[in-house]
Design a protein around this motif. Structure first.
Motif, PDB file in Angstrom:
ATOM      1  N   ALA A   1       0.834  -1.223   0.156  1.00 42.59           N
ATOM      2  CA  ALA A   1       0.063   0.012   0.096  1.00 42.59           C
ATOM      3  C   ALA A   1       0.845   1.115  -0.131  1.00 42.59           C
ATOM      4  CB  ALA A   1      -1.088   0.024   1.272  1.00 42.59           C
ATOM      5  N   ILE A   2       2.046   1.164   0.876  1.00 49.96           N
ATOM      6  CA  ILE A   2       2.751   2.418   0.741  1.00 49.96           C
ATOM      7  C   ILE A   2       3.551   2.395  -0.626  1.00 49.96           C
ATOM      8  CG2 ILE A   2       5.055   3.263   1.783  1.00 49.96           C
ATOM      9  CD1 ILE A   2       2.670   3.239   3.789  1.00 49.96           C
TER      10      ILE A   2
ATOM     11  N   ARG B   1      14.394   9.333   2.853  1.00 53.91           N
ATOM     12  CA  ARG B   1      14.060  10.230   4.112  1.00 53.91           C
ATOM     13  C   ARG B   1      12.483  10.039   4.431  1.00 53.91           C
ATOM     14  NH1 ARG B   1      14.033  14.878   3.018  1.00 53.91           N
ATOM     15  NH2 ARG B   1      14.454  15.037   0.962  1.00 53.91           N
ATOM     16  N   MET B   2      11.759   9.081   3.753  1.00 50.64           N
ATOM     17  CA  MET B   2      10.376   8.919   3.822  1.00 50.64           C
ATOM     18  C   MET B   2      10.101   8.809   5.276  1.00 50.64           C
ATOM     19  SD  MET B   2       8.192   5.933   2.143  1.00 50.64           S
ATOM     20  CE  MET B   2       8.835   6.061   0.467  1.00 50.64           C
ATOM     21  N   TYR B   3       8.915   9.676   5.451  1.00 51.06           N
ATOM     22  CA  TYR B   3       8.267   9.768   6.682  1.00 51.06           C
ATOM     23  C   TYR B   3       6.615  10.040   6.759  1.00 51.06           C
ATOM     24  CZ  TYR B   3       6.705  11.509  11.197  1.00 51.06           C
ATOM     25  OH  TYR B   3       5.896  11.888  12.319  1.00 51.06           O
ATOM     26  N   ASP B   4       6.180  11.022   6.114  1.00 49.88           N
ATOM     27  CA  ASP B   4       4.967  11.469   6.185  1.00 49.88           C
ATOM     28  C   ASP B   4       3.837  10.442   5.639  1.00 49.88           C
ATOM     29  OD1 ASP B   4       6.053  11.958   4.093  1.00 49.88           O
ATOM     30  OD2 ASP B   4       5.256  14.258   3.992  1.00 49.88           O
ATOM     31  N   LEU B   5       4.290   9.778   4.404  1.00 54.24           N
ATOM     32  CA  LEU B   5       3.266   8.959   3.675  1.00 54.24           C
ATOM     33  C   LEU B   5       3.016   7.517   4.681  1.00 54.24           C
ATOM     34  CD1 LEU B   5       1.502   8.385   1.417  1.00 54.24           C
ATOM     35  CD2 LEU B   5       3.491   7.186   0.349  1.00 54.24           C
ATOM     36  N   PRO B   6       4.158   6.827   5.111  1.00 57.31           N
ATOM     37  CA  PRO B   6       3.713   5.558   6.008  1.00 57.31           C
ATOM     38  C   PRO B   6       3.030   6.117   7.354  1.00 57.31           C
ATOM     39  CG  PRO B   6       6.135   5.982   5.679  1.00 57.31           C
ATOM     40  CD  PRO B   6       5.481   6.785   4.765  1.00 57.31           C
ATOM     41  N   ALA B   7       3.655   7.239   7.802  1.00 57.54           N
ATOM     42  CA  ALA B   7       3.296   7.617   9.392  1.00 57.54           C
ATOM     43  C   ALA B   7       1.601   7.808   9.204  1.00 57.54           C
ATOM     44  CB  ALA B   7       3.840   8.880   9.617  1.00 57.54           C
ATOM     45  N   ILE B   8       1.171   8.557   8.186  1.00 54.24           N
ATOM     46  CA  ILE B   8      -0.134   8.888   8.246  1.00 54.24           C
ATOM     47  C   ILE B   8      -0.868   7.598   7.683  1.00 54.24           C
ATOM     48  CG2 ILE B   8      -2.055  10.259   7.069  1.00 54.24           C
ATOM     49  CD1 ILE B   8       0.210  12.315   6.895  1.00 54.24           C
ATOM     50  N   LEU B   9      -0.687   6.944   6.638  1.00 57.87           N
ATOM     51  CA  LEU B   9      -1.306   5.778   6.062  1.00 57.87           C
ATOM     52  C   LEU B   9      -1.333   4.705   6.835  1.00 57.87           C
ATOM     53  CD1 LEU B   9      -2.750   4.903   3.511  1.00 57.87           C
ATOM     54  CD2 LEU B   9      -0.603   4.134   2.498  1.00 57.87           C
ATOM     55  N   THR B  10      -0.315   4.102   7.649  1.00 61.82           N
ATOM     56  CA  THR B  10      -0.171   3.026   8.382  1.00 61.82           C
ATOM     57  C   THR B  10       0.160   3.372   9.836  1.00 61.82           C
ATOM     58  OG1 THR B  10       2.095   2.342   7.897  1.00 61.82           O
ATOM     59  CG2 THR B  10       0.263   1.560   6.607  1.00 61.82           C
ATOM     60  N   GLY B  11       0.475   4.413  10.055  1.00 60.31           N
ATOM     61  CA  GLY B  11       1.321   4.793  11.493  1.00 60.31           C
ATOM     62  C   GLY B  11       2.548   4.139  11.876  1.00 60.31           C
ATOM     63  N   GLY B  12       3.201   3.665  10.589  1.00 62.44           N
ATOM     64  CA  GLY B  12       4.550   2.810  10.640  1.00 62.44           C
ATOM     65  C   GLY B  12       4.308   1.536  11.339  1.00 62.44           C
ATOM     66  N   GLY B  13       2.956   1.104  11.234  1.00 61.20           N
ATOM     67  CA  GLY B  13       2.891  -0.478  11.740  1.00 61.20           C
ATOM     68  C   GLY B  13       2.262  -1.337  10.732  1.00 61.20           C
ATOM     69  N   GLY B  14       1.445  -2.107  10.676  1.00 54.20           N
ATOM     70  CA  GLY B  14       0.925  -2.937   9.666  1.00 54.20           C
ATOM     71  C   GLY B  14       1.548  -4.378   9.754  1.00 54.20           C
ATOM     72  N   GLY B  15       0.518  -5.470  10.216  1.00 56.17           N
ATOM     73  CA  GLY B  15       1.132  -6.723  10.402  1.00 56.17           C
ATOM     74  C   GLY B  15       1.705  -6.921  11.748  1.00 56.17           C
ATOM     75  N   ARG B  16       2.834  -6.261  11.931  1.00 55.72           N
ATOM     76  CA  ARG B  16       3.370  -6.162  13.001  1.00 55.72           C
ATOM     77  C   ARG B  16       3.958  -4.758  13.448  1.00 55.72           C
ATOM     78  NH1 ARG B  16       8.728  -9.303  10.690  1.00 55.72           N
ATOM     79  NH2 ARG B  16       9.585  -6.854  11.016  1.00 55.72           N
TER      80      ARG B  16
ATOM     81  N   THR C   1       7.649   0.797   9.518  1.00 56.14           N
ATOM     82  CA  THR C   1       8.675   1.759  10.146  1.00 56.14           C
ATOM     83  C   THR C   1       9.832   2.098   9.503  1.00 56.14           C
ATOM     84  OG1 THR C   1       7.627   1.110  12.423  1.00 56.14           O
ATOM     85  CG2 THR C   1       9.700   2.260  12.075  1.00 56.14           C
ATOM     86  N   THR C   2      10.080   3.329   9.037  1.00 53.57           N
ATOM     87  CA  THR C   2      11.143   3.764   8.317  1.00 53.57           C
ATOM     88  C   THR C   2      12.122   4.421   9.541  1.00 53.57           C
ATOM     89  OG1 THR C   2      10.193   5.873   7.982  1.00 53.57           O
ATOM     90  CG2 THR C   2       9.927   4.202   6.131  1.00 53.57           C
ATOM     91  N   LEU C   3      13.299   4.702   8.964  1.00 53.47           N
ATOM     92  CA  LEU C   3      14.267   5.647   9.889  1.00 53.47           C
ATOM     93  C   LEU C   3      13.626   6.620  10.414  1.00 53.47           C
ATOM     94  CD1 LEU C   3      17.648   4.583   8.242  1.00 53.47           C
ATOM     95  CD2 LEU C   3      16.743   3.418  10.245  1.00 53.47           C
ATOM     96  N   SER C   4      13.310   7.690   9.691  1.00 60.56           N
ATOM     97  CA  SER C   4      12.531   8.945   9.885  1.00 60.56           C
ATOM     98  C   SER C   4      11.315   8.640  10.842  1.00 60.56           C
ATOM     99  CB  SER C   4      11.994   9.502   8.614  1.00 60.56           C
ATOM    100  OG  SER C   4      13.162   9.961   7.951  1.00 60.56           O
ATOM    101  N   ILE C   5      10.521   7.779  10.864  1.00 59.33           N
ATOM    102  CA  ILE C   5       9.548   7.404  11.731  1.00 59.33           C
ATOM    103  C   ILE C   5      10.068   7.218  13.088  1.00 59.33           C
ATOM    104  CG2 ILE C   5       7.665   5.858  12.112  1.00 59.33           C
ATOM    105  CD1 ILE C   5       6.878   6.137   9.423  1.00 59.33           C
ATOM    106  N   LEU C   6      11.115   6.172  13.006  1.00 55.37           N
ATOM    107  CA  LEU C   6      11.803   5.773  14.459  1.00 55.37           C
ATOM    108  C   LEU C   6      12.553   7.042  15.031  1.00 55.37           C
ATOM    109  CD1 LEU C   6      12.019   2.839  15.668  1.00 55.37           C
ATOM    110  CD2 LEU C   6      14.150   2.646  14.425  1.00 55.37           C
TER     111      LEU C   6
END
Length: 345
Positions: free
Chosen positions: A199-200, A267-282, A287-292
């Protein structure tokens, strides 16, 4: 009556020395002007970029504030050396809490999982965007009716803010969303491991492919049309023209486009942070480095986040350096050859 004697013409050696002195003075003047024009930009970059980087590196060697078990009070951190870096690079399921989290597949602060996700998203999205963007650029480079309208329409996804794009695809990939309805499936895209990752990828490809197409289109417009006409007169097919003319002449533009997009994807952050919150499955499936880094800051582990930011910066810098050395080595080949020939002469 005496006649004036005309001055003797200057000797070739004198003319050459005077010309060299004039060129040297002109070169020094241009150099001083260039430095004067660049000085404001250098000062602004030093304040906006240089100072935060230096401060982040300094903080990465400091310990975060913590609760002292002996006194029960919070103590400020001090110099801790490479402890923060070891916390990330040597992260493993060694503690009882970490072992339990790993057993459940929910080690939310895993540096190596975030690194894998970051590179996975970067490689897949950049590859798809390059191929699709090249195809779109070739179409937009042709002469046909309403070409300007098509170019404007293609750029619409890129013009939409990333947060809006994430919310848009959040509705599309919902359980009762458009994707499941069109495909006749019941996939929980935000909870499945690989479904959330794809999805991302789909959302990011839709968002950023127009950017690649725009850069590649600029490179295509620099290729002379006479080159293709000569190739057609020699009997070259369309496929031969693409691989023998288009790709070699388009390489500088492709290298720049892929380099810019790669650095942006790392440097991807905003798309996975909003779409899945960095989660999904586990807990850390997307989660990307920027989210971490942001999670560490939210947990008030500022110095630990500084170490992770420094590691991320070094990763991005290393990728850019290797990218330019490997793929961009021939971009200045003509200049080097010219210098070599000039030296021989």
């Amino acid at each position: 009556m005496t006649t004036a004697t005309p001055p003797a013409p200057p000797r070739p050696k004198d003319v050459t020395e005077a010309g060299r002195a004039s060129l040297e003075a002109n070169r020094r003047r241009i150099t001083r002007t260039s430095y004067a024009l660049l000085a404001p930009t250098i000062v602004v970059m030093a304040v906006i970029v240089g100072y935060p980087i230096v401060l982040s590196v300094i903080n990465s060697f400091q310990a975060d504030a913590r609760l002292d078990p002996a006194t029960g009070f919070f103590v400020t951190g001090g110099f801790t050396g490479l402890t923060n870096y070891a916390h990330w690079l040597l992260q493993q399921c060694s503690t009882p809490a970490g072992t339990a989290a790993c057993a459940q597949g929910n080690l939310g602060a895993s540096f190596w999982t975030a690194t894998f996700n970051t590179f996975f998203f970067t490689v897949i999205t950049v590859a798809l965007e390059t191929v699709i963007g090249l195809w779109m650029a070739i179409i937009m480079n042709r002469n046909f009716r309403f070409r300007g309208l098509l170019r404007a329409a293609v750029l619409v996804p890129w013009a939409i803010p990333t947060a809006v794009t994430a919310k848009l695809f959040l509705f599309i990939f919902a359980t009762a969303g458009i994707i499941n309805a069109l495909l006749g499936i019941e996939v929980i895209w935000g909870a499945d491991l690989w479904a959330s990752r794809f999805a991302i990828i789909i959302a990011d490809t839709w968002k950023t492919t127009p950017f690649m197409a725009l850069l590649i289109l600029a490179g295509l417009q620099l290729i002379p049309e006479d080159t293709y006409e000569a190739a057609r007169m020699d009997g070259a097919t369309t496929v031969q023209q693409f691989f023998r003319i288009t790709l070699p002449l388009l390489r500088p533009a492709l290298v720049v486009a892929v380099l810019f997009r790669t650095l942006d994807a790392l440097r991807m952050y905003d798309l996975p942070a909003i779409l899945t919150g960095g989660g999904g499955g586990r807990g850390d499936a997307t989660t990307t480095l920027s989210i971490l880094v942001v999670r560490e800051i939210q947990n008030t582990a500022v110095n630990s986040a500084a170490a992770l930011s420094t590691i991320t910066f070094l990763i991005v810098f290393g990728v850019a350096f290797l990218f330019i050395r490997v793929l961009g080595a021939n971009l200045t080949g003509g200049e080097k050859k010219s210098k070599k020939v000039a030296g021989v002469r």
